[in-house]
Scaffold this motif. Structure first.
Motif, PDB file in Angstrom:
ATOM      1  N   PHE A 194    -105.788  19.574   2.360  1.00  0.00           N
ATOM      2  CA  PHE A 194    -104.775  20.174   3.219  1.00  0.00           C
ATOM      3  C   PHE A 194    -103.370  20.027   2.652  1.00  0.00           C
ATOM      4  O   PHE A 194    -102.418  20.565   3.200  1.00  0.00           O
ATOM      5  N   VAL A 195    -103.236  19.288   1.553  1.00  0.00           N
ATOM      6  CA  VAL A 195    -101.940  19.058   0.925  1.00  0.00           C
ATOM      7  C   VAL A 195    -101.623  20.246   0.023  1.00  0.00           C
ATOM      8  O   VAL A 195    -102.483  20.733  -0.704  1.00  0.00           O
ATOM      9  N   ARG A 196    -100.392  20.701   0.080  1.00  0.00           N
ATOM     10  CA  ARG A 196     -99.951  21.816  -0.762  1.00  0.00           C
ATOM     11  C   ARG A 196     -98.946  21.305  -1.789  1.00  0.00           C
ATOM     12  O   ARG A 196     -98.228  20.350  -1.524  1.00  0.00           O
ATOM     13  N   SER A 197     -98.899  21.968  -2.917  1.00  0.00           N
ATOM     14  CA  SER A 197     -97.994  21.553  -3.985  1.00  0.00           C
ATOM     15  C   SER A 197     -97.461  22.796  -4.688  1.00  0.00           C
ATOM     16  O   SER A 197     -98.210  23.753  -4.919  1.00  0.00           O
ATOM     17  N   VAL A 198     -96.157  22.781  -4.997  1.00  0.00           N
ATOM     18  CA  VAL A 198     -95.543  23.864  -5.765  1.00  0.00           C
ATOM     19  C   VAL A 198     -94.595  23.244  -6.785  1.00  0.00           C
ATOM     20  O   VAL A 198     -94.012  22.194  -6.532  1.00  0.00           O
ATOM     21  N   PRO A 199     -94.444  23.884  -7.935  1.00  0.00           N
ATOM     22  CA  PRO A 199     -93.534  23.332  -8.947  1.00  0.00           C
ATOM     23  C   PRO A 199     -92.070  23.483  -8.525  1.00  0.00           C
ATOM     24  O   PRO A 199     -91.705  24.422  -7.828  1.00  0.00           O
ATOM     25  N   CYS A 200     -91.267  22.525  -8.962  1.00  0.00           N
ATOM     26  CA  CYS A 200     -89.808  22.616  -8.803  1.00  0.00           C
ATOM     27  C   CYS A 200     -89.297  23.459  -9.957  1.00  0.00           C
ATOM     28  O   CYS A 200     -89.664  23.220 -11.102  1.00  0.00           O
ATOM     29  N   GLU A 201     -88.471  24.428  -9.642  1.00  0.00           N
ATOM     30  CA  GLU A 201     -87.874  25.268 -10.677  1.00  0.00           C
ATOM     31  C   GLU A 201     -86.386  25.369 -10.405  1.00  0.00           C
ATOM     32  O   GLU A 201     -85.983  25.874  -9.349  1.00  0.00           O
ATOM     33  N   ASN A 202     -85.587  24.868 -11.324  1.00  0.00           N
ATOM     34  CA  ASN A 202     -84.130  24.882 -11.186  1.00  0.00           C
ATOM     35  C   ASN A 202     -83.680  24.215  -9.886  1.00  0.00           C
ATOM     36  O   ASN A 202     -82.789  24.704  -9.193  1.00  0.00           O
ATOM     37  N   GLY A 203     -84.332  23.114  -9.537  1.00  0.00           N
ATOM     38  CA  GLY A 203     -83.959  22.370  -8.353  1.00  0.00           C
ATOM     39  C   GLY A 203     -84.382  23.005  -7.040  1.00  0.00           C
ATOM     40  O   GLY A 203     -83.926  22.614  -5.974  1.00  0.00           O
ATOM     41  N   ARG A 204     -85.270  23.983  -7.102  1.00  0.00           N
ATOM     42  CA  ARG A 204     -85.708  24.692  -5.895  1.00  0.00           C
ATOM     43  C   ARG A 204     -87.225  24.775  -5.869  1.00  0.00           C
ATOM     44  O   ARG A 204     -87.885  24.742  -6.899  1.00  0.00           O
ATOM     45  N   PHE A 205     -87.740  24.938  -4.668  1.00  0.00           N
ATOM     46  CA  PHE A 205     -89.172  25.151  -4.483  1.00  0.00           C
ATOM     47  C   PHE A 205     -89.350  25.914  -3.181  1.00  0.00           C
ATOM     48  O   PHE A 205     -88.445  25.964  -2.343  1.00  0.00           O
ATOM     49  N   ARG A 206     -90.523  26.534  -3.013  1.00  0.00           N
ATOM     50  CA  ARG A 206     -90.776  27.339  -1.819  1.00  0.00           C
ATOM     51  C   ARG A 206     -92.259  27.284  -1.479  1.00  0.00           C
ATOM     52  O   ARG A 206     -93.105  27.472  -2.351  1.00  0.00           O
ATOM     53  N   PHE A 207     -92.540  27.034  -0.213  1.00  0.00           N
ATOM     54  CA  PHE A 207     -93.903  27.094   0.302  1.00  0.00           C
ATOM     55  C   PHE A 207     -93.997  28.336   1.190  1.00  0.00           C
ATOM     56  O   PHE A 207     -93.126  28.547   2.038  1.00  0.00           O
ATOM     57  N   ASN A 208     -95.025  29.120   1.003  1.00  0.00           N
ATOM     58  CA  ASN A 208     -95.207  30.346   1.788  1.00  0.00           C
ATOM     59  C   ASN A 208     -96.458  30.262   2.651  1.00  0.00           C
ATOM     60  O   ASN A 208     -97.405  29.544   2.322  1.00  0.00           O
TER      61      ASN A 208
END
Length: 114
Positions: free
Chosen positions: A61-75
């Motif tokens: 149930f854990v989601r992960s997204v890479p940090c890019e230029n100090g930002r990240f987004r979960f959709n």
């Protein structure tokens, strides 16, 4: 993502993680981070703390997204409470882990500044 401590600017390293809030994860985060609202804890301290039933399988149930230029987004998140985890580092300093609880409702965008 912008975090400054003792005059040092920290940047996100690797990925940001998002864990759904449940009674189990709330207790786990209270133990690991000392809070269920927000925290900035050295990564070594978090790893050294022990939690009951550490092998419980909630990782699906854990989601992960890479940090890019100090930002990240979960959709596409369902409504509910979530624990946001972001590892950060300032130069050669030991890494910190930032944690913050966030709520999602009705598909609205939630901007979080760490």
């Amino acid at each position: 993502m912008s975090y400054v401590q003792d005059g040092k600017s920290f940047a996100c390293v690797a990925s940001a993680g998002l864990t759904p809030e449940t009674p189990y994860t709330r207790a786990r985060f209270r133990t690991l981070y000392g809070s269920t609202d927000r925290a900035a804890v050295p990564a070594a301290v978090v790893r050294a703390r022990t939690v009951p039933d550490a092998s419980a399988n909630y990782t699906g149930f854990v989601r992960s997204v890479p940090c890019e230029n100090g930002r990240f987004r979960f959709n596409g998140l369902p409504d509910g409470g979530w624990f946001l985890i972001v590892p950060v580092r300032a130069g050669d300093e030991a890494p910190l882990v930032l944690m913050r609880r966030v709520d999602t409702r009705g598909g609205r965008v939630v901007n979080v500044t760490l």
